[in-house]
Design an enzyme around this catalytic site. Structure first.
Site, PDB file in Angstrom:
ATOM      1  N   ASP A   1     -35.109  33.436 -46.415  1.00 23.09           N
ATOM      2  CA  ASP A   1     -35.706  34.538 -45.645  1.00 23.09           C
ATOM      3  C   ASP A   1     -35.067  35.833 -46.134  1.00 23.09           C
ATOM      4  O   ASP A   1     -34.121  35.813 -46.938  1.00 23.09           O
ATOM      5  CB  ASP A   1     -35.467  34.338 -44.135  1.00 23.09           C
TER       6      ASP A   1
ATOM      7  N   GLN B   1     -41.747  32.622 -36.669  1.00 23.33           N
ATOM      8  CA  GLN B   1     -42.174  31.804 -35.526  1.00 23.33           C
ATOM      9  C   GLN B   1     -42.384  30.350 -35.934  1.00 23.33           C
ATOM     10  O   GLN B   1     -41.942  29.440 -35.241  1.00 23.33           O
ATOM     11  CB  GLN B   1     -43.487  32.348 -34.931  1.00 23.33           C
TER      12      GLN B   1
ATOM     13  N   TYR C   1     -54.857  41.431 -42.711  1.00 23.27           N
ATOM     14  CA  TYR C   1     -54.241  40.104 -42.605  1.00 23.27           C
ATOM     15  C   TYR C   1     -55.258  39.031 -42.993  1.00 23.27           C
ATOM     16  O   TYR C   1     -54.978  38.140 -43.797  1.00 23.27           O
ATOM     17  CB  TYR C   1     -53.779  39.904 -41.160  1.00 23.27           C
TER      18      TYR C   1
HETATM   19  C1  VAH Z   1     -51.849  36.233 -35.354  1.00 25.24           C
HETATM   20  N1  VAH Z   1     -50.645  34.261 -34.610  1.00 25.24           N
HETATM   21  O1  VAH Z   1     -52.215  36.390 -34.185  1.00 25.24           O
HETATM   22  C2  VAH Z   1     -51.328  34.851 -35.753  1.00 25.24           C
HETATM   23  C3  VAH Z   1     -52.448  33.916 -36.177  1.00 25.24           C
HETATM   24  C4  VAH Z   1     -54.675  32.940 -35.577  1.00 25.24           C
HETATM   25  C5  VAH Z   1     -53.631  33.935 -35.253  1.00 25.24           C
HETATM   26  O2  VAH Z   1     -52.845  34.082 -37.480  1.00 25.24           O
HETATM   27  O3  VAH Z   1     -51.887  37.129 -36.172  1.00 25.24           O
END
Ligand code: VAH
Length: 316
Positions: A34, A12, A140
């Site tokens: 990539d 993105q 994450y």
């Molecule tokens: C997500 N777009 O939603 C990413 C981002 C702050 C959000 O890290 O995982």
């Protein structure tokens, strides 16, 4: 920056960052990489296949291209990461470690994309400070917080020029996002054009920091070109342009499409992730240390997004 290697070039951010960098530094000075072959604009300039976990290959590419900067964008986003935590950890941590090591070997500057996800439910939610508690509760976010610290370590221990940004949700009309929690704020624009309505997977009253992609691209270059003697922080700066909930973005869309309708079908996973993140960041460190100044507010972004999507999605 003179010769730049970008990872995750098809993602993105990467898919807009590469053309943007090429417009500033010259097409031949930006190597896009990539795990899959490029499409569209990316195919115009230098490209190589790279799985960011392959540090040897990364080092080979950096050496052959004579890169002086690595902009490491490859990663698995928040919601997708919760579906497969081990894979997300492998890409987001082992991939970043491999790229950091390759950058160190070649003395490259290194850009790391952190996120508001590096904060957690015990972080102060409103006007979140640059330096505060970080106990994220997604794989994450845990990876982002860990890699922020590792990037600072590489600067302190090896004097590597590492710099990073805590991105808010990023909104763009070029490449739809995949697997993020803030993605609702992109999909709502597509559906506003194609359906005149949108069903949000994030609940009313859920505020998150957001920013339009042009401001994100400019912030990356501004930070990487900033005078290092002015940087008190490095990994990673709070940045944001706006904070809104689904109702407010719908109100902004209704200024252009008066009959736009918003409904809700809340996704428990992505709602729980959104609720663990701050409502709004304090971006004073970025403003003071390298002049962060986003240009788009919600209404300006809405007008531009709808204009661009209409051109693309509505058959003449
Ligand atoms: C997500 N777009 O939603 C990413 C981002 C702050 C959000 O890290 O995982």
């Amino acid at each position: 920056m003179k010769r730049i290697l970008v990872t995750g070039a098809g993602g993105q951010i990467g898919s807009e960052l590469v053309p943007y960098l090429r417009s500033i530094y010259g097409e031949s000075n930006v190597l896009a990489t990539d795990v899959k072959a490029p499409e569209g604009d990316l195919a115009q300039g230098p490209f190589d296949l790279l799985d960011v976990r392959d540090g040897r290959r990364a080092s080979e590419l950096i050496g052959a291209f004579k890169a002086d900067t690595v902009i490491h964008m490859a990663g698995i986003l928040s919601a997708k990461g919760e579906e497969n935590p081990n894979f997300a950890w492998d890409i987001n941590v082992n991939g970043t470690v491999a790229m950091l090591e390759a950058a160190r070997e070649h003395r490259c500057a290194f850009f790391f994309p952190s996120s508001i996800a590096a904060f957690g439910p015990t972080t102060p939610r409103v006007n979140t400070p640059q330096d505060t508690i970080q106990r994220p509760t997604t794989v994450y976010g845990i990876a982002k917080a860990s890699m922020e610290m590792l990037c600072d370590y590489y600067h302190l221990k090896f004097n590597l020029d590492t710099r990073g940004l805590r991105f808010p949700g990023l909104i763009s009309y070029v490449t739809p996002p995949g697997g993020g929690t803030t993605d609702y704020a992109v999909h709502i624009y597509y559906d506003a054009i194609t359906k005149g309505s949108y069903t949000s997977f994030i609940a009313k009253g859920t505020y998150m920091d957001m920013m339009y992609m042009p401001d994100a691209l400019e912030a990356i270059v501004q930070l990487m070109e900033a005078d290092p003697s002015k940087l008190k922080h490095r990994n990673a700066f709070n940045i944001s342009a706006m904070s809104f909930d689904p109702e407010e973005i719908a109100q902004s869309i209704r200024k252009v499409i008066p009959d736009f309708k918003l409904e809700y079908d809340v996704d428990p996973l992505r709602q729980s992730i959104a609720e663990s993140w701050p409502d709004s960041l304090d971006c004073s460190a970025a403003r003071e240390e390298w002049g962060f100044a986003p240009k788009y507010d919600l209404d300006r972004m809405t007008v531009h997004m709808l204009e661009k999507l209409k051109e693309r999605l509505v058959k003449a």
